[in-house]
Enzyme design. Structure first.
Site, PDB file in Angstrom:
ATOM      1  N   CYS A 210      48.281  60.518  53.989  1.00  0.00           N
ATOM      2  CA  CYS A 210      47.398  59.860  53.028  1.00  0.00           C
ATOM      3  C   CYS A 210      48.232  59.070  52.017  1.00  0.00           C
ATOM      4  CB  CYS A 210      46.460  60.871  52.387  1.00  0.00           C
ATOM      5  SG  CYS A 210      44.932  60.101  51.831  1.00  0.00           S
TER       6      CYS A 210
ATOM      7  N   HIS B 202      43.960  63.393  56.884  1.00  0.00           N
ATOM      8  CA  HIS B 202      44.615  64.677  56.567  1.00  0.00           C
ATOM      9  C   HIS B 202      44.644  65.586  57.799  1.00  0.00           C
ATOM     10  CE1 HIS B 202      45.053  64.251  52.203  1.00  0.00           C
ATOM     11  NE2 HIS B 202      44.009  63.464  52.314  1.00  0.00           N
TER      12      HIS B 202
ATOM     13  N   GLU C  81      46.425  68.039  58.369  1.00  0.00           N
ATOM     14  CA  GLU C  81      46.692  69.444  58.029  1.00  0.00           C
ATOM     15  C   GLU C  81      45.431  70.304  58.010  1.00  0.00           C
ATOM     16  OE1 GLU C  81      46.828  66.899  55.964  1.00  0.00           O
ATOM     17  OE2 GLU C  81      46.394  67.412  53.879  1.00  0.00           O
TER      18      GLU C  81
END
Ligand code: GLN
Length: 545
Positions: free
Chosen positions: A390, A516, A518
């Site tokens: 990001c 994102h 993650e």
């Protein structure tokens, strides 16, 4: 008001006592894991007592990470634990704050829904809480058990309405609900013994709300002996098999489900809720933990960010890095580098000693930018694997524009509105946005990958979907110039021509993503980009050795 439901569903309410940070989120996620391993379908929900409508407007120092769901909810970081431990559906229905509940009730009041009545905490607020419990349990078909974690510590003024709603819910559906209360049993060094008094007091506090726990989960350093368990059982009015110790995990939080199973939690829950008592088989999970513990190699990754003093601010990033390690049979050591403390390139070089990869995670605002730019420059020039997430992708683009395209004043308009080279600029859909809460580009969007790219090598498919949380984007006016010098868009949202992935093709592994990744990594299903990043970092480490 409250819709009648034929209760073929079970609810487990998890409350916490004594103090915060006892790992209620991980305990809740672990319980879900154990029940799923028995073949049950589980939903998880977090109730947060604060008045913000969601954590999206809070500083990470206050709250830690904001976890984003596919449907674009900005939620509590415990939902990240839920995702990593379980397959529970996660959506807007999985997290409710007091702010959200009051907002909804007040909106109805203004609309005239309660015309003529006095609007009160009981029944209006508690009804809305109960409605959401049911909604969560029905968000997909076939959910057997809904686990509801109540944030905060019993006795807090804010959590009162949640406890009352649960009391009512339990009153109505007594045989389908249980309460598990997590407490702390400290070992007092000078007395040479553990103390059960704080647990007794916190259970008394809970009982004052009309909730009588069915099980006590005792967070403690070492296993509790029978004497202390009996004491807790007697004074907290819980059967002995309902007193479960939750000892500190030695190596990893992923050991918690195993510890809980060993301590008898699964059997106790099955008895209380009338579930079948076949013991869950945790073989694959155990193997994963063995891989984690006995990793052949350790690789150090630098995370260059600015909320690093708060250990949970980048929770999902840290966990996803560990998962990338598991996928490569390596242990990932994380070196936190505060970007606003980086003085110059030499200082950075020193701080990066021994690191084999650099990750710049998401972030907001101007503080710490120059340190991150230096990190991206260093990674690019030294061929160190770089992963930008990001803001980390935006940094990678601005650094490239400044130092490769020779546009020294290139910037993001988030930080410099007057920049002559707005390589990163506001998303067009954001131009007229005035409210700051819940108004970013949020949630899952599709992304198409270029076949000839690192991203494609990692994902091994052309169409992917990832979650977002941003207001700024790569400005396509710079696309041609960037690509000419090697910074290539390898993933985009075709419909809006929005850049999603950037790769430096003159570098072994320099990848930036606007989304994102993650949020979608699990220990048993490491995210492909994290897997690829750690693989390259290991290669880099081995070459250097
Ligand atoms: N601040 C940047 C934006 O809003 C990046 C956001 C992030 O890293 N989550 O676009």
């Amino acid at each position: 008001m409250i819709e009648y439901i034929a209760m073929n569903k079970k609810f487990i309410f998890i409350t916490g006592g004594v103090l915060s940070s006892l790992g209620k989120g991980i305990a809740s996620a672990s319980i879900a894991f154990l029940l799923e391993a028995k073949g049950l379908k589980v939903a998880l929900m977090k109730l947060d007592p604060y008045l913000n409508v969601d954590p999206g407007t809070m500083n990470p120092f206050q709250h830690g990470e904001v976890y984003v769901t596919d449907d674009g909810a900005e939620t509590d970081l415990d939902l990240g634990h839920y995702y990593r431990f379980s397959n529970s559906p996660l959506s807007k229905a999985s997290n409710a704050t007091s702010g959200q509940i009051y907002y909804e009730v007040l909106r109805r009041e203004r609309r005239g829904d309660y015309l003529g009545k006095t609007v009160q905490v009981i029944p209006h607020i508690t009804d809305e809480i109960r409605r959401r419990l049911i909604e969560c349990s029905k968000q997909v078909d076939g959910i057997d058990v809904t686990i509801v974690e109540i944030g905060g510590t019993v006795g807090d003024i804010e959590s009162g309405p949640f406890l009352e709603a649960i009391r009512q819910f339990r009153h109505e559906y007594a045989k389908d609900c249980i309460n598990i209360h997590l407490t702390y049993v400290p070992y007092i060094e000078h007395a040479g013994e553990v103390k059960t008094k704080p647990t007794q007091h916190s259970v008394q506090k809970l009982q004052q709300s009309g909730i009588f726990p069915d099980m006590i989960l005792c967070r403690c350093k070492d296993p509790l002996d029978e004497e202390n368990k009996s004491k807790i059982s007697l004074f907290c009015n819980v059967p002995l098999h309902g007193v479960i110790d939750l000892i500190d995990a030695k190596h990893s939080i992923y050991e918690v489900p195993l510890l809980l199973q060993k301590a008898g939690l699964e059997t106790a829950i099955s008895k209380l809720l009338g579930l079948h008592e076949n013991r869950a088989d945790l073989g694959v999970w155990e193997e994963m933990i063995q891989t984690l513990i006995h990793a052949k190699q350790t690789v150090t990754i630098a995370v260059v960010g600015k909320y690093l003093q708060h250990q949970d601010a980048y929770k999902s990033v840290f966990e996803a890095l560990k998962h990338g390690g598991i996928a490569n049979s390596a242990k990932v050591e994380i070196r936190c580098i505060e970007s606003d403390k980086i003085e110059d390139e030499n200082d950075l070089k020193e701080k990066l000693q021994g690191c084999s990869g650099i990750l710049v995670p998401g972030g907001f605002g101007g503080r710490g930018w120059s340190g991150k730019i230096l990190a991206a420059k260093f990674a690019r020039e030294q061929n160190i694997p770089y992963f930008g997430i990001c803001l980390g992708m935006q940094i990678m683009c601005v650094e490239f524009a400044r130092n490769v395209l020779h546009l020294p004043n290139a910037h993001s308009t988030e930080v410099d509105l007057e920049t002559p080279d707005n390589v990163i600029s506001l998303l067009s859909e954001q131009v007229h946005t005035t409210d700051l809460g819940g108004s970013m580009r949020l949630g899952a969007y599709p992304c198409s990958l270029e076949k000839n790219s690192i991203a494609y090598q990692c994902y091994k498919q052309e169409e992917i979907s990832e979650r977002h949380r941003h207001r700024y984007e790569f400005n396509n006016q710079y696309k041609e110039r960037c690509e000419k010098f090697g910074l290539k868009i390898t993933g985009s949202w075709k419909e809006k021509n929005l850049c999603e992935i950037m790769e430096n093709i003159n570098h072994p592994w320099m990848v930036g993503v606007q989304f994102h990744p993650e949020f979608k990594s699990k220990p048993l299903a490491p995210h492909p980009l994290f897997k690829g990043f750690i693989e390259k970092a290991i290669e880099y480490a081995n070459r250097r050795a």
